[in-house]
Design a protein around this motif. Sequence first.
Motif, PDB file in Angstrom:
ATOM      1  N   SER A  29     -21.831 -36.201  31.340  1.00  0.00           N
ATOM      2  CA  SER A  29     -21.243 -36.621  30.067  1.00  0.00           C
ATOM      3  C   SER A  29     -20.124 -37.632  30.206  1.00  0.00           C
ATOM      4  O   SER A  29     -19.388 -37.883  29.239  1.00  0.00           O
TER       5      SER A  29
ATOM      6  N   VAL B  63     -22.009 -36.167  22.198  1.00  0.00           N
ATOM      7  CA  VAL B  63     -23.341 -35.588  21.912  1.00  0.00           C
ATOM      8  C   VAL B  63     -24.347 -36.544  22.554  1.00  0.00           C
ATOM      9  O   VAL B  63     -25.290 -36.144  23.217  1.00  0.00           O
ATOM     10  N   ALA B  64     -24.085 -37.820  22.366  1.00  0.00           N
ATOM     11  CA  ALA B  64     -24.795 -38.876  23.097  1.00  0.00           C
ATOM     12  C   ALA B  64     -23.893 -40.105  23.071  1.00  0.00           C
ATOM     13  O   ALA B  64     -23.204 -40.366  22.081  1.00  0.00           O
TER      14      ALA B  64
ATOM     15  N   THR C 103     -26.947 -36.805  27.855  1.00  0.00           N
ATOM     16  CA  THR C 103     -28.323 -36.385  27.558  1.00  0.00           C
ATOM     17  C   THR C 103     -29.039 -35.771  28.763  1.00  0.00           C
ATOM     18  O   THR C 103     -29.687 -34.735  28.628  1.00  0.00           O
TER      19      THR C 103
ATOM     20  N   THR D 264     -25.487 -28.772  20.251  1.00  0.00           N
ATOM     21  CA  THR D 264     -26.476 -29.408  19.380  1.00  0.00           C
ATOM     22  C   THR D 264     -27.874 -29.255  19.970  1.00  0.00           C
ATOM     23  O   THR D 264     -28.033 -29.265  21.190  1.00  0.00           O
TER      24      THR D 264
ATOM     25  N   ARG E 101     -30.074 -34.506  19.874  1.00  0.00           N
ATOM     26  CA  ARG E 101     -29.336 -35.406  20.770  1.00  0.00           C
ATOM     27  C   ARG E 101     -30.167 -36.635  21.118  1.00  0.00           C
ATOM     28  O   ARG E 101     -29.685 -37.747  21.187  1.00  0.00           O
TER      29      ARG E 101
END
Length: 338
Positions: A161, A249-250, A273, A315, A320
Amino acid sequence: MDALPEFRVLSPKTLDDVVAARAAHPDSKPLGGGTDLVVNIRRGIVAPPVLIDMNRVQELHAIKADERGLQIGSSVRLSEVAEHADVVKLYPVVAQAAAHIAGPTHRNMGTVGGNLCLDTRCIFYNQSEWWRDANNHCLKTTGTICHVAPKSRGVCFATFSGDLAPALLTLGAEVDIAGPQSRRTIPLNKLYIGFARQDVPITETQGDGKFYLSLRPGEIVTAVRAKNTPGLRSGYDKIRIRRSIEYPVAGVAVALKREGAKLADLRIAFTGTNPRPVLLDGTQALCGGPLDERVFKGLDALVRDQIMPMKTTFTPGHYRRRVAGVLARRLLTRLFES
Ligand SMILES: Cc1cc2nc3c(=O)[nH]c(=O)nc-3n(C[C@H](O)[C@H](O)[C@H](O)COP(=O)(O)OP(=O)(O)OC[C@H]3O[C@@H](n4cnc5c(N)ncnc54)[C@H](O)[C@@H]3O)c2cc1C
Ligand code: SF4
């Protein structure tokens, strides 16, 4: 809140001394700003007996950005990268990615090396000791199964991430590495090995969410470098649950060249992701014509093929992947039309 366990902090002043300290303490961990590592120590996720503080080594603090290229030492703070006038002007994707990381205090402490080597994340991993214990842990620590994919046959899907890596991947960056055996330079893309495949054994080049970096024992990242590509337009964007301070989240980095009405070059990379930052394969085939439905449909297909839909965050995985695709489309359009 859990108490911090005992550990020693060594503060060498030269790179040679850092490497020697790493060799003398094989279970040690390099310490950048500690904004991820110390959190993980407090949660009992890792328990290194020795931390090697990288911040006293002067040569790791250098940052240089000009028309020829970009070079950033691993101990440079994220806030410095985000605010550096020449990085902002010549390498906007890197400055924007740095500005999107966590909150202002994290960016003042967090380093480029720590961000590039950031541990992968998962809702079953980034939890307190007692929470993980109540769930019998998982493959990434001491457990025997993956809770995200119980039939994963030994493979962990924890997600990379970090925001800087995708930005630098679109510039074709390289990383300098120092270790007990040698100093070497590799493409940044080769630092990340989180392919999470169930059909191949874990090796130095094929890992998963647990073995996500190709660093050898005792190695550290010392700098990241990229050449300038004249005419490249670049930018970074991300969706996060809390806008002021949160992992993606992305996240998406886009770099493109426009020649007249044509898309002449296109590089797109994602974070948040997969177990590695993903530099999308196949974007060159989308170039050569206008920015039209053919490009967008092609992009959607590449995202569908290469972006993983595992549920390692709050999520749903499929959400995503959709967010990643939409972000890429939007940023691509904005940069093309700018
Ligand atoms: C609330 C919160 C929100 C956050 N949001 C984001 C976000 O949006 N985006 C994001 O990218 N990150 C986020 N982070 C994570 C973290 O703050 C940043 O990634 C930061 O850049 C990490 O850098 P650091 O120097 O503090 O790393 P550290 O915590 O010091 O180290 C991280 C890892 O890298 C290793 N390491 C450090 N330096 C080197 C080196 N030179 N060579 C090899 N290994 C090294 C350490 O041993 C450790 O395993 C967040 C953290 C928190 C607490
Ligand atoms: S993906 Fe599976 S093995 Fe990896 S951290 Fe999450 S639950 Fe654990």
